[in-house]
Design an enzyme around this catalytic site. Sequence first.
Site, PDB file in Angstrom:
ATOM      1  N   ARG A 140       0.889  -1.178   0.000  1.00  0.00           N
ATOM      2  CA  ARG A 140       0.000   0.000   0.000  1.00  0.00           C
ATOM      3  C   ARG A 140       0.913   1.211   0.000  1.00  0.00           C
ATOM      4  O   ARG A 140       1.639   1.441   0.981  1.00  0.00           O
ATOM      5  CB  ARG A 140      -0.915  -0.002   1.226  1.00  0.00           C
ATOM      6  CG  ARG A 140      -1.673   1.295   1.413  1.00  0.00           C
ATOM      7  CD  ARG A 140      -2.783   1.199   2.436  1.00  0.00           C
ATOM      8  NE  ARG A 140      -3.873   0.371   1.942  1.00  0.00           N
ATOM      9  CZ  ARG A 140      -5.069   0.275   2.519  1.00  0.00           C
ATOM     10  NH1 ARG A 140      -5.330   0.947   3.618  1.00  0.00           N
ATOM     11  NH2 ARG A 140      -5.999  -0.495   2.002  1.00  0.00           N
ATOM     12  N   HIS A 193      -7.329   0.297  -6.441  1.00  0.00           N
ATOM     13  CA  HIS A 193      -7.508  -0.616  -5.300  1.00  0.00           C
ATOM     14  C   HIS A 193      -8.114  -1.922  -5.851  1.00  0.00           C
ATOM     15  O   HIS A 193      -9.274  -2.245  -5.581  1.00  0.00           O
ATOM     16  CB  HIS A 193      -8.410   0.049  -4.261  1.00  0.00           C
ATOM     17  CG  HIS A 193      -8.311  -0.539  -2.888  1.00  0.00           C
ATOM     18  ND1 HIS A 193      -7.438  -1.571  -2.559  1.00  0.00           N
ATOM     19  CD2 HIS A 193      -8.987  -0.245  -1.729  1.00  0.00           C
ATOM     20  CE1 HIS A 193      -7.581  -1.874  -1.276  1.00  0.00           C
ATOM     21  NE2 HIS A 193      -8.503  -1.092  -0.759  1.00  0.00           N
ATOM     22  N   GLN A 195      -9.798  -4.680  -3.527  1.00  0.00           N
ATOM     23  CA  GLN A 195     -11.102  -4.237  -3.020  1.00  0.00           C
ATOM     24  C   GLN A 195     -12.179  -4.456  -4.081  1.00  0.00           C
ATOM     25  O   GLN A 195     -13.256  -4.982  -3.792  1.00  0.00           O
ATOM     26  CB  GLN A 195     -11.026  -2.749  -2.647  1.00  0.00           C
ATOM     27  CG  GLN A 195     -12.340  -2.164  -2.188  1.00  0.00           C
ATOM     28  CD  GLN A 195     -12.757  -2.668  -0.816  1.00  0.00           C
ATOM     29  OE1 GLN A 195     -12.004  -2.586   0.127  1.00  0.00           O
ATOM     30  NE2 GLN A 195     -13.983  -3.191  -0.708  1.00  0.00           N
ATOM     31  N   ASP A 222     -17.823   6.102  -1.400  1.00  0.00           N
ATOM     32  CA  ASP A 222     -16.532   6.084  -0.705  1.00  0.00           C
ATOM     33  C   ASP A 222     -16.383   7.448  -0.029  1.00  0.00           C
ATOM     34  O   ASP A 222     -17.130   8.387  -0.327  1.00  0.00           O
ATOM     35  CB  ASP A 222     -15.407   5.835  -1.734  1.00  0.00           C
ATOM     36  CG  ASP A 222     -14.024   5.701  -1.105  1.00  0.00           C
ATOM     37  OD1 ASP A 222     -13.933   5.486   0.118  1.00  0.00           O
ATOM     38  OD2 ASP A 222     -13.019   5.828  -1.846  1.00  0.00           O
ATOM     39  N   CYS A 230     -16.474   0.595   0.523  1.00  0.00           N
ATOM     40  CA  CYS A 230     -15.219  -0.128   0.761  1.00  0.00           C
ATOM     41  C   CYS A 230     -14.808  -0.071   2.238  1.00  0.00           C
ATOM     42  O   CYS A 230     -14.058  -0.932   2.700  1.00  0.00           O
ATOM     43  CB  CYS A 230     -14.111   0.422  -0.128  1.00  0.00           C
ATOM     44  SG  CYS A 230     -13.933   2.217  -0.008  1.00  0.00           S
ATOM     45  N   ARG A 263     -13.275  -9.643   1.375  1.00  0.00           N
ATOM     46  CA  ARG A 263     -11.880  -9.294   1.097  1.00  0.00           C
ATOM     47  C   ARG A 263     -11.000 -10.518   1.349  1.00  0.00           C
ATOM     48  O   ARG A 263     -10.112 -10.845   0.556  1.00  0.00           O
ATOM     49  CB  ARG A 263     -11.406  -8.124   1.988  1.00  0.00           C
ATOM     50  CG  ARG A 263     -12.055  -6.776   1.724  1.00  0.00           C
ATOM     51  CD  ARG A 263     -11.642  -6.211   0.378  1.00  0.00           C
ATOM     52  NE  ARG A 263     -10.209  -6.126   0.196  1.00  0.00           N
ATOM     53  CZ  ARG A 263      -9.422  -5.120   0.629  1.00  0.00           C
ATOM     54  NH1 ARG A 263      -9.961  -4.097   1.277  1.00  0.00           N
ATOM     55  NH2 ARG A 263      -8.111  -5.108   0.392  1.00  0.00           N
TER      56      ARG A 263
HETATM   57  N1  NVA Z   1     -10.500   6.234  -1.363  1.00  0.00           N
HETATM   58  C1  NVA Z   1     -10.128   5.699  -0.082  1.00  0.00           C
HETATM   59  C2  NVA Z   1     -10.280   4.216  -0.080  1.00  0.00           C
HETATM   60  C3  NVA Z   1      -9.974   3.540   1.243  1.00  0.00           C
HETATM   61  C4  NVA Z   1     -10.137   2.058   1.196  1.00  0.00           C
HETATM   62  C5  NVA Z   1      -8.698   6.098   0.238  1.00  0.00           C
HETATM   63  O1  NVA Z   1      -7.839   6.036  -0.658  1.00  0.00           O
HETATM   64  O2  NVA Z   1      -8.431   6.502   1.374  1.00  0.00           O
HETATM   65  N1   CP Z   2     -11.188  -0.999   2.342  1.00  0.00           N
HETATM   66  C1   CP Z   2      -9.921  -1.026   2.757  1.00  0.00           C
HETATM   67  O1   CP Z   2      -8.961  -1.162   1.996  1.00  0.00           O
HETATM   68  O2   CP Z   2      -9.794  -0.931   4.109  1.00  0.00           O
HETATM   69  P1   CP Z   2      -8.429  -0.711   4.910  1.00  0.00           P
HETATM   70  O3   CP Z   2      -7.960   0.674   4.587  1.00  0.00           O
HETATM   71  O4   CP Z   2      -8.820  -0.873   6.354  1.00  0.00           O
HETATM   72  O5   CP Z   2      -7.437  -1.747   4.452  1.00  0.00           O
END
Ligand code: NVA
Ligand code: CP
Length: 308
Positions: free
Chosen positions: A101, A128, A131, A221, A261, A289
Amino acid sequence: MRNLITLADVTRREIEQIFSITEDLKAKYEAGTREPLLPGRVLALLFEKPSLRTRVSFEAAMTHLGGNSLFLSDDVGFGKRESLGDFGRVLSQYVDAIVVRAKQHEVVQRLAELTSCSVINGLTDRAHPCQVLADLYTMREIHGTLSGVKLAYVGDGNNMARSLALGCGKLGMVFAIASPAGYELSEADREWLSQQVPEAQLIFTQDPAEAVEGAAGVYTDVWASMGQEAQRAQRCQDFANYQVNAELLAQAPGEACFLHCLPARRGEEVTDEVIDGPQSVVVPQAGNRMHVQKGILAWLLGPQTNPE
Ligand code: NVA
Ligand code: CP
């Protein structure tokens, strides 16, 4: 050796293979069996941003599959102690795959070029994919099929929106996105999507009601993603008419499910009434997931792996 950086890395047939492995492993798991398809395999997890779902679901998935996972904390100095090339080339001698990540999508792309093991995107500013595979698997469980099914997304033209658009396009779904002016998927994104899936059925609008009309799923989201916290107040104003509330959900068919998500900002992009209501599938969606990532790991690393 294959990577999963965006859904452009997998064909429709390969997504269906991942779903088929997932279905088998999930049924076995629910019947009390954890099939050890990956004994001795090692997964490294690298996170530049916080995570509950991605981290824990990958760790649990790897344990259930008979392998091991290593959560690499700040101590390894990712991006700080040595070059990305030295880091990646060394790490990939120890592990079979890396979930990463990263703040910048390009870091994940470069890591994949520099390593000799599989790299899986655990979220970047652009994509992502894990997800979205879980999201679309959840809709497939509910509807039995995905072809021709409409998913509405109300909110920011962000990493989730881009990945959902590509995933829906690949699987023959209709994807409608309603975003306020200035927060739409960009022209470059649209160009990229039409190159990836020329036949994709994508609807771009600024009207949430138009997006949710006839939709089998309504998705949202957060308005400010991780790293955009300083813009949150402005975004809350700009997205005020884009909340998924009971009034908007009532404009979708009665059987439409609500997806997110997570983590959610209750009272901003979604009301408690919707996220806790009868149409919400956010908890089983998050549960998937783990199941879908078992499918991804078994597909990437298991005996049935495509050797390309
Ligand atoms: N758009 C959000 C998704 C989190 C799973 C982010 O990037 O923070
Ligand atoms: N939806 C998702 O990726 O959650 P986290 O940020 O908790 O991994």
